[in-house]
Design an enzyme around this catalytic site. Structure first.
Site, PDB file in Angstrom:
ATOM      1  N   SER A 170     -15.209   0.035  -1.416  1.00  0.00           N
ATOM      2  CA  SER A 170     -13.908   0.377  -1.279  1.00  0.00           C
ATOM      3  C   SER A 170     -13.389   1.404  -1.082  1.00  0.00           C
ATOM      4  O   SER A 170     -13.675   2.703  -1.407  1.00  0.00           O
ATOM      5  CB  SER A 170     -12.834  -0.079  -2.699  1.00  0.00           C
ATOM      6  OG  SER A 170     -11.773  -0.031  -2.570  1.00  0.00           O
ATOM      7  N   SER A 171     -12.227   1.465  -0.102  1.00  0.00           N
ATOM      8  CA  SER A 171     -11.733   2.804   0.375  1.00  0.00           C
ATOM      9  C   SER A 171     -10.516   3.457  -0.970  1.00  0.00           C
ATOM     10  O   SER A 171     -10.436   4.428  -0.681  1.00  0.00           O
ATOM     11  CB  SER A 171     -10.990   2.652   1.688  1.00  0.00           C
ATOM     12  OG  SER A 171      -9.947   1.759   1.589  1.00  0.00           O
TER      13      SER A 171
ATOM     14  N   ARG B 276       1.272   3.698  -3.370  1.00  0.00           N
ATOM     15  CA  ARG B 276       1.151   5.483  -3.075  1.00  0.00           C
ATOM     16  C   ARG B 276       2.089   6.176  -3.378  1.00  0.00           C
ATOM     17  O   ARG B 276       2.279   7.036  -3.935  1.00  0.00           O
ATOM     18  CB  ARG B 276       0.492   5.685  -1.573  1.00  0.00           C
ATOM     19  CG  ARG B 276      -0.898   5.157  -1.386  1.00  0.00           C
ATOM     20  CD  ARG B 276      -1.011   5.276   0.126  1.00  0.00           C
ATOM     21  NE  ARG B 276      -2.464   4.937   0.483  1.00  0.00           N
ATOM     22  CZ  ARG B 276      -3.069   3.908   0.301  1.00  0.00           C
ATOM     23  NH1 ARG B 276      -2.601   2.999  -0.048  1.00  0.00           N
ATOM     24  NH2 ARG B 276      -4.297   3.790   0.729  1.00  0.00           N
TER      25      ARG B 276
ATOM     26  N   HIS C 104     -12.779  -8.323  -2.582  1.00  0.00           N
ATOM     27  CA  HIS C 104     -11.625  -8.188  -2.769  1.00  0.00           C
ATOM     28  C   HIS C 104     -10.987  -9.300  -4.013  1.00  0.00           C
ATOM     29  O   HIS C 104     -11.755  -9.507  -4.950  1.00  0.00           O
ATOM     30  CB  HIS C 104     -10.734  -8.567  -1.509  1.00  0.00           C
ATOM     31  CG  HIS C 104     -10.715  -7.317  -0.552  1.00  0.00           C
ATOM     32  ND1 HIS C 104     -10.409  -7.538   0.685  1.00  0.00           N
ATOM     33  CD2 HIS C 104     -11.013  -5.883  -0.828  1.00  0.00           C
ATOM     34  CE1 HIS C 104     -10.397  -6.124   1.334  1.00  0.00           C
ATOM     35  NE2 HIS C 104     -10.713  -5.314   0.439  1.00  0.00           N
TER      36      HIS C 104
ATOM     37  N   ASP D 156      -7.790  -6.886   5.541  1.00  0.00           N
ATOM     38  CA  ASP D 156      -6.887  -7.848   4.876  1.00  0.00           C
ATOM     39  C   ASP D 156      -6.552  -8.763   6.066  1.00  0.00           C
ATOM     40  O   ASP D 156      -5.870  -9.773   5.542  1.00  0.00           O
ATOM     41  CB  ASP D 156      -5.635  -6.873   4.645  1.00  0.00           C
ATOM     42  CG  ASP D 156      -6.017  -6.301   3.126  1.00  0.00           C
ATOM     43  OD1 ASP D 156      -7.255  -6.118   2.831  1.00  0.00           O
ATOM     44  OD2 ASP D 156      -4.993  -5.474   2.546  1.00  0.00           O
TER      45      ASP D 156
ATOM     46  N   LYS E  33       1.263 -11.784  -5.877  1.00  0.00           N
ATOM     47  CA  LYS E  33       0.708 -10.618  -5.954  1.00  0.00           C
ATOM     48  C   LYS E  33       1.550  -9.601  -5.051  1.00  0.00           C
ATOM     49  O   LYS E  33       1.746  -8.286  -5.289  1.00  0.00           O
ATOM     50  CB  LYS E  33      -0.612 -10.730  -5.509  1.00  0.00           C
ATOM     51  CG  LYS E  33      -1.437  -9.399  -5.784  1.00  0.00           C
ATOM     52  CD  LYS E  33      -3.045  -9.748  -5.699  1.00  0.00           C
ATOM     53  CE  LYS E  33      -3.741  -8.330  -6.428  1.00  0.00           C
ATOM     54  NZ  LYS E  33      -3.729  -7.076  -5.233  1.00  0.00           N
TER      55      LYS E  33
ATOM     56  N   SER F 193       0.784  -1.292   0.131  1.00  0.00           N
ATOM     57  CA  SER F 193       0.208  -0.147   0.033  1.00  0.00           C
ATOM     58  C   SER F 193       0.797   1.318  -0.001  1.00  0.00           C
ATOM     59  O   SER F 193       0.522   2.257  -0.513  1.00  0.00           O
ATOM     60  CB  SER F 193      -0.981  -0.062   1.254  1.00  0.00           C
ATOM     61  OG  SER F 193      -1.880  -0.925   0.930  1.00  0.00           O
TER      62      SER F 193
ATOM     63  N   GLY G  74      -5.714  -3.803  -7.287  1.00  0.00           N
ATOM     64  CA  GLY G  74      -6.854  -2.830  -6.976  1.00  0.00           C
ATOM     65  C   GLY G  74      -6.177  -1.254  -6.815  1.00  0.00           C
ATOM     66  O   GLY G  74      -6.573  -0.350  -7.313  1.00  0.00           O
TER      67      GLY G  74
ATOM     68  N   ARG H 182      -3.938 -13.697  -0.160  1.00  0.00           N
ATOM     69  CA  ARG H 182      -4.191 -13.749   1.240  1.00  0.00           C
ATOM     70  C   ARG H 182      -5.132 -15.068   1.602  1.00  0.00           C
ATOM     71  O   ARG H 182      -4.823 -15.432   2.737  1.00  0.00           O
ATOM     72  CB  ARG H 182      -5.122 -12.669   1.760  1.00  0.00           C
ATOM     73  CG  ARG H 182      -4.295 -11.269   1.589  1.00  0.00           C
ATOM     74  CD  ARG H 182      -4.464 -10.389   2.442  1.00  0.00           C
ATOM     75  NE  ARG H 182      -3.986  -8.974   1.807  1.00  0.00           N
ATOM     76  CZ  ARG H 182      -2.585  -8.797   2.137  1.00  0.00           C
ATOM     77  NH1 ARG H 182      -1.969  -9.340   2.576  1.00  0.00           N
ATOM     78  NH2 ARG H 182      -2.186  -7.598   1.520  1.00  0.00           N
TER      79      ARG H 182
HETATM   80  O1  LIG Z   1      -5.550   1.548  -0.219  1.00  0.00           O
HETATM   81  C1  LIG Z   1      -5.035   0.540  -0.017  1.00  0.00           C
HETATM   82  O2  LIG Z   1      -3.802   0.273  -0.185  1.00  0.00           O
HETATM   83  C2  LIG Z   1      -5.840  -0.960   0.322  1.00  0.00           C
HETATM   84  C3  LIG Z   1      -7.082  -0.593   0.826  1.00  0.00           C
HETATM   85  C4  LIG Z   1      -7.844  -1.797   1.183  1.00  0.00           C
HETATM   86  O3  LIG Z   1      -8.839  -1.915   0.032  1.00  0.00           O
HETATM   87  P1  LIG Z   1     -10.446  -1.657   0.298  1.00  0.00           P
HETATM   88  O4  LIG Z   1     -10.727  -0.437   0.482  1.00  0.00           O
HETATM   89  O5  LIG Z   1     -10.924  -2.022  -1.292  1.00  0.00           O
HETATM   90  O6  LIG Z   1     -11.008  -2.752   1.012  1.00  0.00           O
HETATM   91  C5  LIG Z   1      -6.838  -3.085   1.296  1.00  0.00           C
HETATM   92  O7  LIG Z   1      -8.009  -4.147   1.481  1.00  0.00           O
HETATM   93  C6  LIG Z   1      -6.001  -3.193   0.134  1.00  0.00           C
HETATM   94  O8  LIG Z   1      -5.253  -4.424   0.496  1.00  0.00           O
HETATM   95  C7  LIG Z   1      -5.109  -2.166   0.223  1.00  0.00           C
HETATM   96  C1  LIG Z   2      -7.385  -6.307  -1.370  1.00  0.00           C
HETATM   97  C2  LIG Z   2      -6.020  -6.529  -1.355  1.00  0.00           C
HETATM   98  O1  LIG Z   2      -5.431  -5.938  -2.710  1.00  0.00           O
HETATM   99  P1  LIG Z   2      -5.832  -4.803  -3.571  1.00  0.00           P
HETATM  100  O2  LIG Z   2      -4.669  -3.832  -3.550  1.00  0.00           O
HETATM  101  O3  LIG Z   2      -6.024  -5.508  -5.196  1.00  0.00           O
HETATM  102  O4  LIG Z   2      -7.337  -4.306  -3.485  1.00  0.00           O
HETATM  103  C3  LIG Z   2      -5.187  -7.170  -0.827  1.00  0.00           C
HETATM  104  O5  LIG Z   2      -4.060  -7.202  -0.963  1.00  0.00           O
HETATM  105  O6  LIG Z   2      -5.797  -8.070   0.325  1.00  0.00           O
END
Ligand SMILES: O=C(O)C1=C[C@@H](OP(=O)(O)O)[C@@H](O)[C@H](O)C1
Ligand SMILES: C=C(OP(=O)(O)O)C(=O)O
Length: 433
Positions: free
Chosen positions: A171-172, A29, A344, A317, A414, A25, A97, A389
């Site tokens: 999703s955030s 970013r 997810h 997660d 991944k 993450s 994602g 996961r």
């Molecule tokens: O912003 C991020 O880096 C993430 C936010 C979350 O996703 P969601 O908000 O889609 O659940 C998390 O599950 C993902 O692994 C990473």
């Molecule tokens: C939800 C996940 O990944 P993504 O960044 O693809 O949303 C994860 O890593 O658990």
């Protein structure tokens, strides 16, 4: 395709020091903010895995000057101050994602014509709320396949800013994406959240990293967010923290076996909300000790612990991790407020229940959560749904139950390429001190 991974049962409590690669993450970013910055950015302890390699390749395709060295875990990017060097390009975000959401927002805030393609898995995950919010601000989308889903074409000529509504409950990442590009909009941006915002600590991570790179945003109770136009990201050197989402499996190994694991470089002072797994493990009787070179967790004697009743919306997660511990608890485990993990890499609520059931463990979806009962897992070959996961967490069961095999272990690439090597070494105590 790799053969299933046969989990070695732990013959004694684990006793290990582990090094976990950089946070996915934070890496993705930092890659985005570096590309958007007005100078050269040097990133340290970068994660190299499918998700971040796809992100880097997208930046290369878009014409950003990028240099990287996997051995040194270093990346250098010369930021273009919000501009995208190529006016037309096709990018592939794979199953990431973060890449899908963050890069789509960057392209919508740029000026050009772009094609965004994704894996089949990512093409089935939600994009519509983000597409809608970017469209409201002037971006034009077209869809060669399914409407409002990847793959799509974006025609952009800068974002207008102003008041934007965002349906955030799936999703955030939609919000994180909008926030990170908003300072380049023509006017100040105010984002009004509709529905319950999940995974708030990931939004807090976004806000903190934006501030580290020099752009401020404000919010009222995570319900509305404001970003002033005209702010710019600065170039800087930035070190990525170890991935605490992936550290969770190793802390859980200590919990399950009544052993001890030190995760090198981990700190309670972190950008990552998944640190809260340690609070859950404490409720299970584990001891957590911050040390000079990391965090040490010691499991309860004999690996005996009670079930917990926990709201995991802030650390979604870690749901598969807690679910993998649950069969060995002395009482039922209840996990609440994680309905959005259906979106997810797999529908994780269903996947967890399916695989626990295959192990002979009673598990149920209860509204937006899970209830899992204690039991004795039987030997089984477990499905992993191309979900890193699911693979990483389900392996934990095999430490205490013989005959557990994990199908398609390669899917951990991944976010954690050599996960099963480190898992083996941790069980065998090769890295112990
Ligand atoms: O912003 C991020 O880096 C993430 C936010 C979350 O996703 P969601 O908000 O889609 O659940 C998390 O599950 C993902 O692994 C990473
Ligand atoms: C939800 C996940 O990944 P993504 O960044 O693809 O949303 C994860 O890593 O658990």
């Amino acid at each position: 395709m790799a053969r299933p991974y046969a989990v070695p049962p732990a013959r004694r409590p684990v006793d290990a020091v582990v090094e976990i690669p950089g946070s996915k993450s934070i890496t993705n970013r930092a890659l985005l903010l570096a590309a958007l910055s007005d100078h050269m950015v040097t990133l340290d302890n970068v994660l190299f895995s499918d998700d971040s390699r796809n992100f880097l390749q997208c930046l290369v395709k878009l014409g950003f000057p990028v240099a990287f060295n996997e051995t040194n875990k270093a990346v250098q990017i010369i930021g273009q101050n919000g501009a995208i060097p190529k006016r037309t390009a096709a990018i592939y975000v794979g199953s990431a994602g973060t890449a899908a959401r963050f890069l789509s927002a960057m392209l919508a805030a740029g000026r050009g014509e772009y094609l965004v393609e994704a894996s089949e898995q990512m093409s089935a995950r939600p994009m519509a709320p983000l597409v809608g919010a970017l469209r409201e601000q002037g971006a034009d989308f077209s869809f060669p396949g399914k409407p409002d889903a990847l793959p799509f074409r974006i025609k952009s000529n800068g974002l207008q800013g102003g008041r934007v509504r965002l349906a955030a409950s799936q999703s955030s990442q939609f919000l994180s994406a909008l926030l990170m590009v908003a300072c380049f909009s023509a006017a100040d941006t105010e984002i009004a959240i509709e529905g319950e915002l999940p995974a708030k600590p990931f939004v807090a991570m976004t806000l903190r990293m934006m501030a580290d790179f020099g752009v401020k945003a404000s919010h009222r109770d995570f319900k509305s967010f404001t970003v002033a136009a005209g702010q710019r990201y600065q170039g800087l050197d930035y070190a990525i923290e170890p991935d605490l989402s992936n550290a969770g499996y190793f802390f859980a190994m200590a919990a399950l076996t009544g052993g001890t694991v030190l995760v090198r470089g981990a700190s309670l002072d972190t950008l990552q909300g998944d640190i809260k797994l340690l609070d859950i493990l404490k409720q299970m009787g584990c001891k957590v000790r911050p040390e000079e070179d990391g965090i040490r967790l010691t499991g309860p004697a004999g690996g005996r612990f009670p079930g917990v009743d926990v709201d995991m919306s802030g650390l979604p997660d870690q749901t598969p991790t807690v679910a993998a511990l649950a069969p060995f608890a002395a009482s039922p485990t209840i996990i609440r407020n994680i309905g959005f993990i259906r979106y997810h890499e797999s529908d994780r609520l269903t996947a967890i229940v399916n695989e626990l059931t295959r192990l002979g463990i009673r598990a149920e979806v209860n509204g937006d959560g899970l209830v899992i009962y204690p039991g004795t897992p039987q030997p089984a070959e477990l499905e992993t749904y191309d979900d890193h996961r699911m693979a990483m967490a389900l392996a934990l069961v095999g430490l205490r139950a013989p005959g557990i095999r994990i199908k398609h272990p390669e899917c951990t690439a991944k976010t954690f390429e050599n996960y099963f090597d480190l898992f083996d070494r941790t069980v065998q105590g090769v890295d112990s001190h």
